[in-house]
Scaffold this active site. Structure first.
Site, PDB file in Angstrom:
ATOM      1  N   VAL A  50       1.024  -1.164   0.225  1.00 44.37           N
ATOM      2  CA  VAL A  50       0.047  -0.216   0.119  1.00 44.37           C
ATOM      3  C   VAL A  50       0.750   1.256  -0.326  1.00 44.37           C
ATOM      4  O   VAL A  50       0.689   2.660  -0.049  1.00 44.37           O
ATOM      5  CB  VAL A  50      -1.068  -0.099   1.280  1.00 44.37           C
ATOM      6  N   TYR A  51       2.121   0.892  -0.129  1.00 45.27           N
ATOM      7  CA  TYR A  51       2.775   2.387  -0.210  1.00 45.27           C
ATOM      8  C   TYR A  51       3.142   3.018  -1.493  1.00 45.27           C
ATOM      9  O   TYR A  51       3.775   2.018  -2.120  1.00 45.27           O
ATOM     10  CB  TYR A  51       4.365   1.802   0.463  1.00 45.27           C
ATOM     11  N   SER A  52       2.242   4.229  -1.731  1.00 42.86           N
ATOM     12  CA  SER A  52       2.712   5.035  -2.736  1.00 42.86           C
ATOM     13  C   SER A  52       2.182   4.431  -3.591  1.00 42.86           C
ATOM     14  O   SER A  52       2.503   4.469  -4.574  1.00 42.86           O
ATOM     15  CB  SER A  52       3.871   5.878  -3.019  1.00 42.86           C
ATOM     16  N   GLY A  75       2.045   1.426  -4.554  1.00 40.99           N
ATOM     17  CA  GLY A  75       2.220  -0.228  -5.160  1.00 40.99           C
ATOM     18  C   GLY A  75       4.158   0.339  -5.335  1.00 40.99           C
ATOM     19  O   GLY A  75       5.339  -0.238  -6.113  1.00 40.99           O
TER      20      GLY A  75
END
Length: 326
Positions: free
Chosen positions: A60-62, A64
């Site tokens: 979920v960080y940015s 993918g």
């Protein structure tokens, strides 16, 4: 750099883990303060040069893009066999009823998607980002076990949850002969020590590797209490943390500063040295958006606080409500 076995596995990791939530396309996902790829790569390269072999990211960080940036940097700057790559699954990645969570369907889908973004055949540590109240934990555990047996991950880990939930997961894994969680990535720092009530003792007893997130309390331990940054002004999740027991937290921050001056080091080094003094801790996960952040983290490994300094830092703490599980 020092290295330690991760829990009771045979794998060794650096005492500092570089968290990659800081690296990603700013207008993708929920982190507008993240650094784009060109600005991110020097930090990953410098971490490797300083002996850091442990990197943590999440799908979920940015949206993918953190995984993509990390994967390309590792390919260019390191040998895959020499690094330990961790990522996570749980958060929403696409619309629809199966676009998030820890069902077998979601886990298999998201593992393959993470591997594509990373450009890797496997990860070393695959972690459930949070507890899924809508999926039976047995389904989640068996799916993770199957990923280990398929060679897509070497180990599995968990993140912020109640100790009873983690204990249940460990028991069920043993009962069914499934792969056990090797790590716990939990919320822990000088301003938030509620994990000491049960989780830390459980991890110590079960020889679980503890890799805390936000060891510097979203930067609050590194600056004056009222000082703000670009990230603190736009970090929606961060604004839900450290709002309880503010007077006590303010005093802790002051004492970190006093010890830093006395020792001739930075506040970040003091806060991280405190954490590394805890035997249960394997490797705190630090973020780095400025060169000094990495230097502080590396230098904290060799900074040993006295028992008096540790007591001084811990004394003002007051109990708080559980935070960081959402």
């Amino acid at each position: 750099m020092e290295y330690i076995r991760l829990g009771k596995t045979g794998m060794k990791v650096s005492r500092i883990c570089l968290g990659c939530m800081t690296y990603g396309i700013p207008d993708r996902g929920a982190h507008p303060w993240s650094l784009p790829e060109e600005a991110s790569r020097p930090f990953i390269k410098e971490a490797l040069e300083n002996g850091i072999n442990f990197f943590d990211t999440a799908n979920v960080y940015s949206d993918g893009t953190s995984e993509e940036i990390l994967g390309r940097a590792i390919k260019d700057f390191a040998s895959r066999e020499d690094v330990v790559i961790a990522t996570k699954v749980h958060g929403r990645m696409r619309p629809g009823p199966n676009g998030a969570g820890l069902s077998r369907k979601a886990i298999f889908q998201e593992m393959d998607a993470s591997l594509r973004r990373l450009g890797m055949d496997y990860v070393d540590l695959y972690q459930i980002h949070r507890w899924d109240y809508e999926t039976p934990i047995e389904e989640t555990l068996e799916a993770l076990h199957d990923l280990v047996k398929a060679g897509k991950t070497r180990y599995i880990g968990a993140s912020s949850m109640y100790a009873w939930q983690f204990c249940q997961a460990l028991y069920l894994a043993d009962a069914h002969g499934w792969t056990r969680f090797a790590t716990m990535q939990n919320h822990y720092n000088l301003l938030y020590r509620e994990e000491e009530r049960e989780m830390m003792a459980l991890c110590s007893d079960q020889k679980i590797g503890v890799i805390p997130w936000s060891p510097l309390a979203r930067g609050k331990l590194t600056r004056d209490w009222d000082e703000t940054t670009e990230r603190s002004g736009t970090d929606a999740f961060g604004k839900t943390l450290y709002t309880a027991a503010e007077n006590a937290s303010h005093e802790i921050v002051n004492r970190v500063g006093e010890i830093a001056i006395q020792r001739g080091v930075t506040r970040a080094q003091v806060a991280l040295a405190w954490m590394l003094s805890k035997q249960v801790i394997s490797a705190p996960i630090i973020g780095a958006s400025k060169p000094q952040h990495l230097r502080d983290a590396v230098e904290s490994v060799s900074l040993k606080l006295t028992s008096e300094e540790i007591s001084k830092l811990e004394e003002p703490y007051l109990p708080q409500k559980v935070a960081g599980f959402s």
